[in-house]
Enzyme design. Structure first.
Site: not given
Length: 346
Positions: A131, A251
Site C-alpha cells: 500500500c 496512510h
C-alpha cells in the site's frame, strides 16, 4: 469491456481489504457472471451482501477455483502461496494483494497508472504492490517522466487499518481505555506474531513489520525493492522509515526526492496536476494540504506541501496521502482486474 461477463473469486472476502474489494466491484459495475467468496473454514457459512443479494462464503479449497476467470487474493502470503498455483492451474488469473509473489521476476508488479502496460506479461499471477509503495509511485510517476529520478527518502505515517480489522478495534479499545485512565488491550501492534506488543493509542510506533538483518523492517524493504521493480530502474536510490500512527485509515508519507534535472516549482506542480490518479492540494498559505480524514473513501492519491529543498538544487519535498484500503489495496487490484477482464475470452 470484456467480450463476456466473468466468474470472479475473492479470497479473503471477510477481511478489511476483501470487504473493500467487494464494494469496489459493485460500485465500478464490474462485469460479473458469478461471484465466489472464499475464506478460511472458520468464516465459511457467513453471508455477505453484494448487489442487494446475500452471498454465502465458502471455504477456500483448490476445487473452489474451478471455472474461475479472475481471482482476487487478500488473505495473507501463506494462503496465496498455497492457493495461487492451484487457481492458475484451473485457468484463473490471480491478482494477489500479499507479499508472496511481488519480487518474483516472472510476476508483474502493477500500478495501472504507472506500469499498466506490463499487465499482459503475466503468466497467471499479477502482484498488487504494498500500500505504501502504491501511493508513492503514483505521485512519483510524473516526476520520473518529466525530470528523471535519482534518489528517494520516504518516511511513512501509516494507519492501523494496514494491520487489519483487529488492529482498528484495538486502537478504538485502547483509546477509550486511555481516556478513562485505564490500560487497554495490547495484542496486535506493532506486529501480531511478535512477542512484544505496545499501545498504539496516543503513541507512535517506528515499526510496521518484522525486522530484517540490515536493521530495516520488511515494510521498509518492500518500498525499496518494489519501487525499483515498478519503475524498472535499480539505479534509483530508495530508503524508507515506516511508522505506525494512531489513525484508523489513510496512510501519509513525507517524501524527499532528488531529480535528475533542475526544475521550477511551477513545472513540478503542472506535472503533478496532470498526473494520472493524482489530486494536487497544495496551498500552505491557505492551509490547504491532504489529510487522512479527508481522503477516506477516495480512490485518488493526494499530493501537497510541494517545495524545493533549501540545500540541494534538484531536491524536492512532497506530502502524499491515500486511502490505504482503496487505492493502496482494493482499488488498485480491481483496476488491474478490469484490464485483465478485457482479455478474457479473447
Amino acid at each position: 469491456m470484456p467480450s463476456r461477463d466473468v466468474t470472479v473469486a475473492v479470497l479473503g472476502a471477510t477481511g478489511a481489504v476483501g470487504e473493500q474489494i467487494l464494494r469496489n466491484l459493485e460500485e465500478r459495475s464490474f462485469p460479473i457472471r458469478e461471484l465466489r467468496l472464499l475464506a478460511s473454514a472458520r468464516s465459511a457459512g457467513k453471508k455477505v451482501r453484494f448487489k442487494g443479494k446475500e452471498v454465502e462464503v465458502q471455504e477456500a479449497t483448490p476445487e473452489a477455483f474451478e471455472g474461475v476467470d479472475i481471482a482476487l487474493f487478500s488473505a495473507g502470503g501463506g494462503v496465496s502461496e498455497k492457493f495461487a498455483p492451484e487457481a492458475v492451474k484451473r485457468g484463473a488469473v490471480v491478482i494477489d494483494n500479499t507479499n508472496a509473489f511481488r519480487m518474483n521476476p516472472e510476476v508483474p508488479l502493477i500500478v495501472p497508472e504507472v506500469n499498466g502496460d506490463q499487465i499482459s506479461q503475466h503468466k497467471g499471477i499479477i502482484a498488487n504492490p504494498n500500500c505504501s509503495t502504491i501511493q508513492m509511485v503514483v505521485a512519483l510517476k510524473p516526476l520520473v517522466e518529466h525530470f528523471g529520478l535519482e534518489r528517494v527518502i520516504v518516511s511513512t505515517y501509516q494507519a492501523v487499518s494496514g494491520s487489519g480489522t483487529r488492529a482498528m478495534e484495538e486502537l478504538a479499545d485502547q483509546s477509550r481505555a486511555a481516556l478513562e485512565g485505564k490500560e487497554g488491550p495490547r495484542n496486535i501492534m506493532p506486529v501480531g506474531k511478535l512477542t512484544k506488543h505496545y499501545p498504539i493509542a496516543f503513541n507512535v510506533l517506528p515499526q510496521c513489520d518484522v525486522a530484517q538483518e540490515n536493521g530495516f523492517t520488511l515494510e521498509e524493504m518492500k518500498m525499496v525493492r518494489e519501487t525499483n521493480k515498478i519503475f524498472g530502474d535499480d539505479t534509483i536510490g530508495v530508503t524508507a522509515t515506516c511508522v505506525r500512527v494512531p489513525v484508523m485509515r489513510g496512510h501519509s508519507e513525507s517524501i524527499y526526492v532528488e531529480l535528475k534535472k533542475e526544475f521550477e516549482l511551477s513545472e513540478v506542480r503542472d506535472a503533478l496536476r496532470n498526473g494520472k490518479g493524482i489530486i494536487l492540494q497544495d496551498d500552505i498559505a491557505s492551509q490547504e494540504y491532504p489529510m487522512p480524514l479527508d481522503v477516506v473513501g477516495r480512490d485518488e492519491v493526494f499530493v501537497g506541501r510541494v517545495r524545493k529543498d533549501t540545500i540541494h538544487p534538484r531536491g524536492l519535498n512532497l506530502w502524499v496521502v491515500c486511502d490505504n484500503l482503496l487505492k493502496g489495496a482494493a482499488t488498485n487490484a480491481v483496476q488491474i482486474a478490469e484490464k485483465v477482464a478485457t482479455q478474457v475470452g479473447q
